[in-house]
Design an enzyme around this catalytic site. Structure first.
Site, PDB file in Angstrom:
ATOM      1  N   HIS A  57       8.451  56.499  15.623  1.00 41.56           N
ATOM      2  CA  HIS A  57       9.534  56.382  14.793  1.00 41.56           C
ATOM      3  C   HIS A  57       9.068  57.898  13.888  1.00 41.56           C
ATOM      4  O   HIS A  57       8.968  58.240  12.693  1.00 41.56           O
ATOM      5  CB  HIS A  57       8.691  55.395  13.511  1.00 41.56           C
ATOM      6  CG  HIS A  57       9.770  55.001  12.602  1.00 41.56           C
ATOM      7  ND1 HIS A  57      10.073  53.436  12.006  1.00 41.56           N
ATOM      8  CD2 HIS A  57      10.883  55.727  12.046  1.00 41.56           C
ATOM      9  CE1 HIS A  57      10.984  53.385  11.764  1.00 41.56           C
ATOM     10  NE2 HIS A  57      11.144  54.462  11.080  1.00 41.56           N
ATOM     11  N   ARG A  61      17.672  63.476  13.326  1.00 37.40           N
ATOM     12  CA  ARG A  61      18.631  63.649  13.582  1.00 37.40           C
ATOM     13  C   ARG A  61      20.060  64.308  14.006  1.00 37.40           C
ATOM     14  O   ARG A  61      21.150  64.630  13.495  1.00 37.40           O
ATOM     15  CB  ARG A  61      18.978  64.859  11.381  1.00 37.40           C
ATOM     16  CG  ARG A  61      17.764  63.941  10.401  1.00 37.40           C
ATOM     17  CD  ARG A  61      18.462  62.706  10.288  1.00 37.40           C
ATOM     18  NE  ARG A  61      17.685  62.064   8.279  1.00 37.40           N
ATOM     19  CZ  ARG A  61      17.443  60.959   8.394  1.00 37.40           C
ATOM     20  NH1 ARG A  61      17.741  60.326   9.342  1.00 37.40           N
ATOM     21  NH2 ARG A  61      16.971  61.489   7.522  1.00 37.40           N
ATOM     22  N   ASN A  91      19.674  56.932  14.450  1.00 37.62           N
ATOM     23  CA  ASN A  91      20.985  56.850  12.819  1.00 37.62           C
ATOM     24  C   ASN A  91      21.326  58.193  12.376  1.00 37.62           C
ATOM     25  O   ASN A  91      21.152  58.995  11.948  1.00 37.62           O
ATOM     26  CB  ASN A  91      20.116  56.245  11.881  1.00 37.62           C
ATOM     27  CG  ASN A  91      19.224  56.646  11.457  1.00 37.62           C
ATOM     28  OD1 ASN A  91      18.074  57.576  11.879  1.00 37.62           O
ATOM     29  ND2 ASN A  91      18.669  56.958  10.182  1.00 37.62           N
ATOM     30  N   HIS A 178      13.683  46.326  11.592  1.00 41.72           N
ATOM     31  CA  HIS A 178      13.940  46.958  10.372  1.00 41.72           C
ATOM     32  C   HIS A 178      13.982  46.348   9.333  1.00 41.72           C
ATOM     33  O   HIS A 178      14.897  45.710   9.151  1.00 41.72           O
ATOM     34  CB  HIS A 178      14.870  48.183   9.925  1.00 41.72           C
ATOM     35  CG  HIS A 178      14.745  48.500   8.762  1.00 41.72           C
ATOM     36  ND1 HIS A 178      14.880  50.028   8.355  1.00 41.72           N
ATOM     37  CD2 HIS A 178      15.624  48.011   7.101  1.00 41.72           C
ATOM     38  CE1 HIS A 178      14.772  49.968   6.951  1.00 41.72           C
ATOM     39  NE2 HIS A 178      14.989  48.888   6.423  1.00 41.72           N
ATOM     40  N   ASP A 304       7.702  57.930  10.348  1.00 41.59           N
ATOM     41  CA  ASP A 304       9.059  57.335   9.759  1.00 41.59           C
ATOM     42  C   ASP A 304       9.576  58.411   9.098  1.00 41.59           C
ATOM     43  O   ASP A 304       9.706  58.947   7.687  1.00 41.59           O
ATOM     44  CB  ASP A 304       8.771  56.673   8.476  1.00 41.59           C
ATOM     45  CG  ASP A 304      10.114  55.974   8.177  1.00 41.59           C
ATOM     46  OD1 ASP A 304      11.466  56.497   8.513  1.00 41.59           O
ATOM     47  OD2 ASP A 304      10.021  55.259   7.796  1.00 41.59           O
TER      48      ASP A 304
END
Length: 433
Positions: A57, A61, A91, A178, A304
């Site tokens: 995880h 970017r 994302n 999530h 994360d």
């Protein structure tokens, strides 16, 4: 060409000391008194040898948000933390919801050369939660995607979630959820409890996470598919996953280093470094997730890692972005929270930070035991070291670490990725892919 290394006296996963001979990209021998003409000798006396760490995880970017991080800078940060492979969340901009984007991410990781960058595909188009993304095309692409997530957004529609679980089952994929009910967290800023009430911040109830996990383990049981719970953070969530595993549901779960150590009390100073999704919870939750990791209810530690530019954190709490960087500090925090408390040994650390995350992600060639014939991806860690965590410890593009100024144990001394030395004597190296 990779150099030949003789690593002398390393404690294999914290157990007996042995020498490790690395030739090219492979561990050639493990034993006592090893030597090889022309080899570089590495004094590993007192160091723990772990299989190269694997993070299931990570947010890198790129493409789209290079002001926060790039694949290259995030890969350097990962190597500094002892990682040999990271799974990159989708994302980005464009969102990693097609074969073309995930293959671009894979190529960027190959060009950087520090770690294997394994793309995670989005579950839904644009992470909008309305229709399934091209899961099959991403699975069949050169990136061989096996983990799919809309992380940052919950797959809230139960029908979409069911269809995703069914579709991923066809190629042994896993849906990484999530768990956050959006209706229960509108405007939420901090864990719902005494601290949020005292600070006047909108509460983020534990049930928003727990209700989604409960729904999804039932869906996974119904269709016989694999479910992975991202960044589990509450005592109730631990109980639900434990219950599901006893029923035989194919569910795995992760916890972040910050949820193993930090609590919502840190928000009292309104410092946005401590704003994260899911939020820091109560001390009771920290104790529960530690116990869940120790007893196997929680399968892995995942960072994360969520880098942000300075302006996204240098503002009032309500306007600040959620997230913390964590690749460089993860192993040190796990030592502090789990090893020094007696809850895990180093062999357990290897399991939750290397073996099992690679298995969940179906990533071949990583998380393998340190034995002859295995790929030479490993970390040499000094558990006796101790020091203040500073910006000098950060090798990515962003500085939003919650540990700056904090005393942490341990130090990554060497990292190898398939025989390439990415960290030597504690210093990140320049590598040529």
């Amino acid at each position: 060409m990779n150099e030949v290394l003789v690593i002398r006296g390393a404690r294999l996963e914290g157990g007996d000391a042995a020498d490790i001979l690395v030739v090219g990209d492979t561990i050639a021998e493990v034993g006592a008194g090893l030597s090889r003409a022309g080899a570089t000798n590495v004094d590993a006396n007192g160091l723990v040898a772990l299989p190269g760490l694997v993070d299931l995880h990570t947010h890198l970017r790129e493409p789209g948000y290079e002001a926060s991080e790039t694949v290259l800078t995030g890969s350097r940060a990962a190597a500094a933390g002892g990682y040999a492979a990271v799974f990159a969340m989708p994302n980005t901009s464009p969102v990693a919801d097609t074969a073309g984007v995930v293959e671009q991410e894979l190529a960027l990781g190959e060009a950087a050369g520090y770690v294997h960058v394994q793309p995670i595909g989005a579950v839904t188009v644009g992470q909008q939660g309305e229709r399934l993304a091209e899961l099959g095309a991403m699975a069949d692409s050169r990136a061989r995607v096996r983990v799919f997530s809309d992380d940052g957004f919950c797959v809230w529609d139960p029908l979409i979630m069911r269809r995703a679980l069914e579709y991923a089952k066809a190629f042994d994929g896993v849906i990484a959820q999530h768990a956050q009910d959006p209706r229960l967290t509108e405007g939420a800023q901090l864990n719902e409890g005494a601290v949020s009430a005292e600070l006047g911040l909108a509460g983020w109830p534990a049930v928003a996470e727990e209700s989604i996990i409960a729904r999804d383990v039932l869906l996974a049981e119904h269709v016989g598919s694999r479910l992975h719970v991202c960044h589990l953070s509450t005592a109730g969530s631990v109980d639900i996953v434990r219950w599901a595993k006893k029923r035989g549901v194919h569910v795995t779960a992760e916890v972040t280093p910050h949820h193993l150590l930090l609590t919502d009390d840190l928000a009292r100073g309104y410092d946005p470094r401590f704003k994260v999704n899911p939020p820091l919870r109560r001390d009771e939750d920290v104790q529960a997730v530690r116990e869940g990791l120790a007893d196997g209810t929680i399968d892995i530690v995942a960072t994360d890692h969520a880098p942000h530019p300075a302006e996204a954190k240098a503002c009032e709490w309500q306007a600040a972005a959620n997230g913390m960087v964590g690749l460089e500090s993860a192993l040190r925090v796990v030592q502090l929270a789990m090893v020094e408390t007696g809850l895990l040994g180093w062999a357990d650390v290897a399991r939750v930070m290397s073996h099992t995350p690679a298995h969940i992600g179906r990533l071949a060639g990583y998380g393998t035991p340190l034995e002859p014939g295995a790929p030479a991806s490993l970390t040499l860690f000094d558990p006796a070291a101790r020091g203040t965590f500073t910006t000098a410890d950060l090798h990515g593009r962003s500085l939003n670490s919650p540990y700056l100024g904090r005393d942490l144990p341990g130090s990554v001394r060497w990292t190898l990725h398939r025989g390439t030395v990415t960290v030597r004597g504690g210093e990140v190296q320049e590598v040529a892919a």
